[in-house]
Design a protein around this motif. Sequence first.
Motif: not given
Length: 156
Positions: A23-26, A31-33, A37-38
């Motif tokens: 999540q943090v990396v993407t 800049q691509v959520p 994922l949540e």
Amino acid sequence: MDRFAKYLLTTLICIVALGQFVQVVTRYILQVPVMGLEETMLYPTLWLYILGAVNASRENTHIRANVLEIFLKTDRQHTILAIVGEVISLVVGLWLLSWAWDFTRYAWRVWKESPTLYIPTFYSDVALVIGLALMMLYTAINMYGHIKDLRRRAVR
């Protein structure tokens, strides 16, 4: 059982940590959520939380604020206080378990799905009733141990 709990909790925490890392990396670096994922992280996170509480009950390592222990002098008094605490825990826990059972029946009947991926939320909702049932089982086992200890001291 200890070994299974250890591996299950370790696996769940690794899944949650990996999900948060992705999540943090993407989201913040690329800049691509990642959509959904949540939602998918809800399931292992909730199970980790509930099973962590079950593990604390199993190991009898819950955080307690036993202020009364300061005023009690003998081991017998400490054991009686522990039994009273376990009885209160059982009463409150069984009351909460009945609510959790009602909620589980509702979740089964309604069969809600997550908004993005349409994963049935029942699989996370059922964690509460399973967790509370296991916590009440371990609380009863701990209470039995305290009662046995109190009887053993009375025989001496």
